[in-house]
Design a protein around this motif. Structure first.
Motif, PDB file in Angstrom:
ATOM      1  N   VAL A 407       0.851  -1.186   0.000  1.00 29.27           N
ATOM      2  CA  VAL A 407       0.000   0.000   0.000  1.00 29.27           C
ATOM      3  C   VAL A 407       0.887   1.237   0.000  1.00 29.27           C
ATOM      4  O   VAL A 407       1.682   1.434   0.925  1.00 29.27           O
ATOM      5  CB  VAL A 407      -0.934   0.021   1.228  1.00 29.27           C
ATOM      6  CG1 VAL A 407      -1.802   1.283   1.209  1.00 29.27           C
ATOM      7  CG2 VAL A 407      -1.804  -1.225   1.263  1.00 29.27           C
ATOM      8  N   GLN A 408       0.772   2.060  -1.018  1.00 27.56           N
ATOM      9  CA  GLN A 408       1.650   3.224  -1.128  1.00 27.56           C
ATOM     10  C   GLN A 408       0.972   4.528  -0.730  1.00 27.56           C
ATOM     11  O   GLN A 408       1.652   5.493  -0.371  1.00 27.56           O
ATOM     12  CB  GLN A 408       2.187   3.323  -2.552  1.00 27.56           C
ATOM     13  CG  GLN A 408       3.073   2.135  -2.926  1.00 27.56           C
ATOM     14  CD  GLN A 408       4.201   2.522  -3.845  1.00 27.56           C
ATOM     15  OE1 GLN A 408       3.976   3.203  -4.817  1.00 27.56           O
ATOM     16  NE2 GLN A 408       5.410   2.081  -3.541  1.00 27.56           N
ATOM     17  N   SER A 409      -0.345   4.582  -0.824  1.00 28.06           N
ATOM     18  CA  SER A 409      -1.038   5.782  -0.362  1.00 28.06           C
ATOM     19  C   SER A 409      -2.506   5.462  -0.123  1.00 28.06           C
ATOM     20  O   SER A 409      -3.061   4.532  -0.719  1.00 28.06           O
ATOM     21  CB  SER A 409      -0.896   6.932  -1.368  1.00 28.06           C
ATOM     22  OG  SER A 409      -1.555   6.632  -2.568  1.00 28.06           O
ATOM     23  N   ILE A 410      -3.096   6.253   0.759  1.00 24.07           N
ATOM     24  CA  ILE A 410      -4.520   6.160   1.060  1.00 24.07           C
ATOM     25  C   ILE A 410      -5.039   7.590   1.138  1.00 24.07           C
ATOM     26  O   ILE A 410      -4.539   8.386   1.939  1.00 24.07           O
ATOM     27  CB  ILE A 410      -4.798   5.441   2.395  1.00 24.07           C
ATOM     28  CG1 ILE A 410      -4.219   4.024   2.380  1.00 24.07           C
ATOM     29  CG2 ILE A 410      -6.288   5.432   2.707  1.00 24.07           C
ATOM     30  CD1 ILE A 410      -4.257   3.330   3.735  1.00 24.07           C
ATOM     31  N   VAL A 411      -6.006   7.919   0.296  1.00 25.22           N
ATOM     32  CA  VAL A 411      -6.537   9.285   0.271  1.00 25.22           C
ATOM     33  C   VAL A 411      -8.057   9.220   0.349  1.00 25.22           C
ATOM     34  O   VAL A 411      -8.696   8.494  -0.412  1.00 25.22           O
ATOM     35  CB  VAL A 411      -6.097  10.039  -1.002  1.00 25.22           C
ATOM     36  CG1 VAL A 411      -6.723  11.428  -1.045  1.00 25.22           C
ATOM     37  CG2 VAL A 411      -4.577  10.132  -1.065  1.00 25.22           C
ATOM     38  N   LYS A 412      -8.619   9.998   1.265  1.00 29.96           N
ATOM     39  CA  LYS A 412     -10.069  10.028   1.445  1.00 29.96           C
ATOM     40  C   LYS A 412     -10.632  11.374   0.965  1.00 29.96           C
ATOM     41  O   LYS A 412      -9.915  12.357   0.891  1.00 29.96           O
ATOM     42  CB  LYS A 412     -10.425   9.841   2.928  1.00 29.96           C
ATOM     43  CG  LYS A 412      -9.907   8.549   3.536  1.00 29.96           C
ATOM     44  CD  LYS A 412     -10.249   8.486   5.024  1.00 29.96           C
ATOM     45  CE  LYS A 412      -9.699   7.237   5.670  1.00 29.96           C
ATOM     46  NZ  LYS A 412      -9.994   7.181   7.133  1.00 29.96           N
ATOM     47  N   GLY A 413     -11.931  11.353   0.665  1.00 23.71           N
ATOM     48  CA  GLY A 413     -12.626  12.611   0.411  1.00 23.71           C
ATOM     49  C   GLY A 413     -12.965  12.938  -1.017  1.00 23.71           C
ATOM     50  O   GLY A 413     -13.582  13.979  -1.280  1.00 23.71           O
ATOM     51  N   ASP A 414     -12.596  12.081  -1.983  1.00 25.85           N
ATOM     52  CA  ASP A 414     -12.938  12.387  -3.373  1.00 25.85           C
ATOM     53  C   ASP A 414     -14.446  12.294  -3.561  1.00 25.85           C
ATOM     54  O   ASP A 414     -15.102  11.398  -3.031  1.00 25.85           O
ATOM     55  CB  ASP A 414     -12.230  11.410  -4.313  1.00 25.85           C
ATOM     56  CG  ASP A 414     -12.484  11.743  -5.771  1.00 25.85           C
ATOM     57  OD1 ASP A 414     -11.814  12.646  -6.287  1.00 25.85           O
ATOM     58  OD2 ASP A 414     -13.374  11.114  -6.383  1.00 25.85           O
ATOM     59  N   ARG A 415     -14.989  13.209  -4.352  1.00 27.43           N
ATOM     60  CA  ARG A 415     -16.437  13.280  -4.566  1.00 27.43           C
ATOM     61  C   ARG A 415     -16.987  11.994  -5.164  1.00 27.43           C
ATOM     62  O   ARG A 415     -18.072  11.530  -4.797  1.00 27.43           O
ATOM     63  CB  ARG A 415     -16.760  14.452  -5.492  1.00 27.43           C
ATOM     64  CG  ARG A 415     -18.240  14.641  -5.807  1.00 27.43           C
ATOM     65  CD  ARG A 415     -18.403  15.893  -6.657  1.00 27.43           C
ATOM     66  NE  ARG A 415     -19.805  16.208  -6.928  1.00 27.43           N
ATOM     67  CZ  ARG A 415     -20.473  15.815  -7.999  1.00 27.43           C
ATOM     68  NH1 ARG A 415     -19.866  15.067  -8.902  1.00 27.43           N
ATOM     69  NH2 ARG A 415     -21.741  16.163  -8.181  1.00 27.43           N
ATOM     70  N   ASP A 416     -16.249  11.397  -6.073  1.00 28.20           N
ATOM     71  CA  ASP A 416     -16.725  10.191  -6.735  1.00 28.20           C
ATOM     72  C   ASP A 416     -16.183   8.920  -6.089  1.00 28.20           C
ATOM     73  O   ASP A 416     -16.942   8.020  -5.737  1.00 28.20           O
ATOM     74  CB  ASP A 416     -16.345  10.218  -8.217  1.00 28.20           C
ATOM     75  CG  ASP A 416     -17.019  11.352  -8.965  1.00 28.20           C
ATOM     76  OD1 ASP A 416     -18.242  11.507  -8.820  1.00 28.20           O
ATOM     77  OD2 ASP A 416     -16.321  12.095  -9.667  1.00 28.20           O
ATOM     78  N   ALA A 417     -14.866   8.841  -5.933  1.00 27.08           N
ATOM     79  CA  ALA A 417     -14.241   7.624  -5.427  1.00 27.08           C
ATOM     80  C   ALA A 417     -14.451   7.432  -3.928  1.00 27.08           C
ATOM     81  O   ALA A 417     -14.471   6.316  -3.437  1.00 27.08           O
ATOM     82  CB  ALA A 417     -12.743   7.638  -5.725  1.00 27.08           C
ATOM     83  N   GLU A 418     -14.572   8.523  -3.201  1.00 24.25           N
ATOM     84  CA  GLU A 418     -14.677   8.553  -1.733  1.00 24.25           C
ATOM     85  C   GLU A 418     -13.356   8.165  -1.071  1.00 24.25           C
ATOM     86  O   GLU A 418     -12.806   8.935  -0.303  1.00 24.25           O
ATOM     87  CB  GLU A 418     -15.839   7.694  -1.236  1.00 24.25           C
ATOM     88  CG  GLU A 418     -17.198   8.241  -1.680  1.00 24.25           C
ATOM     89  CD  GLU A 418     -18.367   7.505  -1.084  1.00 24.25           C
ATOM     90  OE1 GLU A 418     -18.167   6.551  -0.292  1.00 24.25           O
ATOM     91  OE2 GLU A 418     -19.518   7.891  -1.403  1.00 24.25           O
ATOM     92  N   VAL A 419     -12.844   6.969  -1.356  1.00 28.58           N
ATOM     93  CA  VAL A 419     -11.528   6.578  -0.844  1.00 28.58           C
ATOM     94  C   VAL A 419     -10.727   5.979  -1.990  1.00 28.58           C
ATOM     95  O   VAL A 419     -11.241   5.174  -2.766  1.00 28.58           O
ATOM     96  CB  VAL A 419     -11.632   5.547   0.302  1.00 28.58           C
ATOM     97  CG1 VAL A 419     -10.234   5.229   0.845  1.00 28.58           C
ATOM     98  CG2 VAL A 419     -12.526   6.047   1.421  1.00 28.58           C
TER      99      VAL A 419
END
Length: 525
Positions: A407-419
């Motif tokens: 796992v190289q990154s985890i990003v939350k909050g995208d309008r479509d993908a969410e995570v």
């Protein structure tokens, strides 16, 4: 929802009362009352995916203004009418909309329109390629139901995507109509603003409904990737529109719709439409555009080189140009694909070149799988994750793809993908999302810690590259992969479109491309 409508009612009452008082005091003519409504999606009937109501991210009441930069409080247009926004919803392209979702959004729109009428005008903001389970021509149906609420004296101006479909009843029940003139759609907001300006001008001048609406169905069905206005013949074809539409007295607007190739409905084909007050000019302009379109039909070709996935990867691996982009076209979520077809990613991960961590750096965008995202979040950045991804919706071409990596990154909050998570498998950076998401901008990658400009290969579920990616690529090929928006239309099981249709029926006779005049709204009910 009741609370929302109550707040909206108070806001509108206050706005209108304050305005009415000011105009009475000033002795001025009241501003026109204009509603705003619309639903937009491009949905494939060849995909097993379905679209639910939340996908539309519907805006209600004053929130609708935020969808239009030209409608901000300081905008001149905002001050030219008493705007009464109802509901506007826009979804990522996908599968057919469930009937329940459609009825819910339509009824919410109609309920709001009933509360705040009457209206002098209505701006109808749609895409034009919505498919709904058990219903043909949803936009035409929606507009008829709006007419039953607002009546036929209300002037309605419609804006559309050029990949939408214009049925006879949609043409009849709108008074003004326009669509994008560029693909990619860099003029989207300009088109919406033009529809609003046309509406205001017809109301302020007192001219009302244009006297003539010429509609010409053109029996051509092509994917957008063959009709980009970046290249010929679309470039020259669409360059004819503005001079005819904007510089001729007696013409309000002219438009060419390519139509939507990945839905199997009778309305799915190209259309030319011209609206205006001068019958001769309306006729000549519409027929000129339609005849040119038909004349150049055999010249349309893909906007980029194409090949099988194997050919595309071979070219990318041997090219000295980096980053080399490959469009994974068959499952393009921005054309209506399910977005979770694993066929391409499975082929990539099986290749020996990518099994080593120091192999060619490849970014794959993307595959949705909420369960793998959960596992990645539990493992954390730097941790190891193992599981399967994709093929939850469309498993016709390949099963879920096994992924085992870091796992190289985890990003939350995208309008479509969410995570969004990035999992490195060998030399491949796989973007896995909680919900499907298109990757069109450089920031879509860099916010995940990826550097697409330094990658050897970037594989994106897309057709033609959007402007930022197009400007970034050093090499590009479109892989003709399987999926719900397969670029090879001959592989799709059409049963309900009108035939003959070019290019499916290559030897068809020349069609009748004479202008057909659509009755004005309200003339035939």
């Amino acid at each position: 929802m009741k609370k929302l409508f109550l707040v909206l009612a108070v806001w509108l009452l206050a706005a209108y009362s304050g305005y009415a008082q000011s105009t009475l005091n000033a002795g001025q003519k009241p501003l026109p009352r204009i509603a705003i409504a619309g639903l937009g999606i491009e949905s494939s009937t060849f995909s097993p995916a379905v679209t639910l109501e939340p996908a539309f991210h519907a805006r209600y009441g004053p929130e609708v203004f935020n969808a239009y930069p030209f409608m901000m409080p300081i905008s001149p247009l905002r001050k030219q009418a008493l705007w009464l926004p109802a509901v506007v919803g826009k979804s990522l392209p996908g599968g057919a909309v469930t009937r329940e979702a459609y009825e819910s959004l339509v009824n919410k729109t109609l309920d709001t329109l009933r509360k705040y009428g009457p209206y002098d005008g209505l701006y109808f903001d749609i895409h034009g390629a919505m498919s709904v389970q058990g219903l043909d021509d949803p936009e035409g149906d929606f507009l008829i139901r709006i007419r039953k609420v607002v009546g036929y004296k209300t002037l309605i101006s419609t804006s559309m995507d050029l990949h939408g479909n214009v049925s006879w009843r949609l043409a009849q029940n709108t008074d003004l109509i326009t669509c994008y003139r560029l693909a990619p759609h860099e003029d989207a907001m300009q088109t919406k603003e033009r529809a609003v300006v046309n509406l205001l001008e017809r109301l302020k001048s007192g001219k009302g409904k244009p006297a003539y609406k010429a509609w010409i169905p053109v029996p051509i069905l092509l994917p957008g990737e063959k009709t980009s206005t970046r290249i010929e013949p679309s470039k020259s074809l669409y360059q004819q529109v503005a001079p005819l539409a904007d510089k001729q007295e007696g013409i309000v607007d002219a438009a060419i719709w390519i139509g939507y190739a990945w839905a199997d409905e009778p309305r799915n084909h190209a259309v030319v439409m011209v609206v205006g007050d001068d019958k001769a000019k309306v006729t000549q302009s519409a027929e000129k555009l339609a005849q040119h379109f038909w004349k150049v039909r055999t010249n349309f070709d893909f906007v980029a080189p194409t090949g099988t996935l194997e050919q595309s990867l071979a070219q990318a691996l041997t090219s000295p140009k980096h980053p080399f982009f490959i469009s994974d076209t068959g499952d393009n979520p921005t054309a209506g694909g399910a977005g979770d077809v694993t066929w391409t990613l499975t082929q990539i991960l099986a290749r020996p070149e990518f099994k080593r961590a120091d192999g060619p750096a490849l970014i794959y965008a993307s595959i949705p799988d909420p369960e793998l995202v959960k596992k990645a979040m539990a493992a954390g950045v730097g941790g190891q994750v193992e599981g399967k991804a994709g093929a939850m919706v469309d498993a016709r071409f390949a099963p879920p793809v096994p992924l085992k990596g870091t796992v190289q990154s985890i990003v939350k909050g995208d309008r479509d993908a969410e995570v969004e998570v990035v999992v490195k498998v060998g030399s491949v950076h796989v973007i896995v999302t909680q919900k499907r998401k298109p990757y069109h901008k450089e920031a879509d990658f860099t916010r995940l810690g990826l550097e697409p400009r330094k990658a050897d290969i970037v594989v994106v579920k897309i057709g033609y590259l959007e402007p930022e990616l197009y400007n970034m690529q050093a090499g590009w090929i479109m892989a003709l992969t399987p999926g719900g928006v397969d670029q090879d239309l001959f592989r799709l099981p059409y049963k309900r479109i009108q035939r003959p249709m070019f290019p499916l029926d290559k030897d068809m006779k020349d069609p009748d491309l004479s202008a057909r005049f659509v009755p004005l709204s309200g003339e035939v009910k």
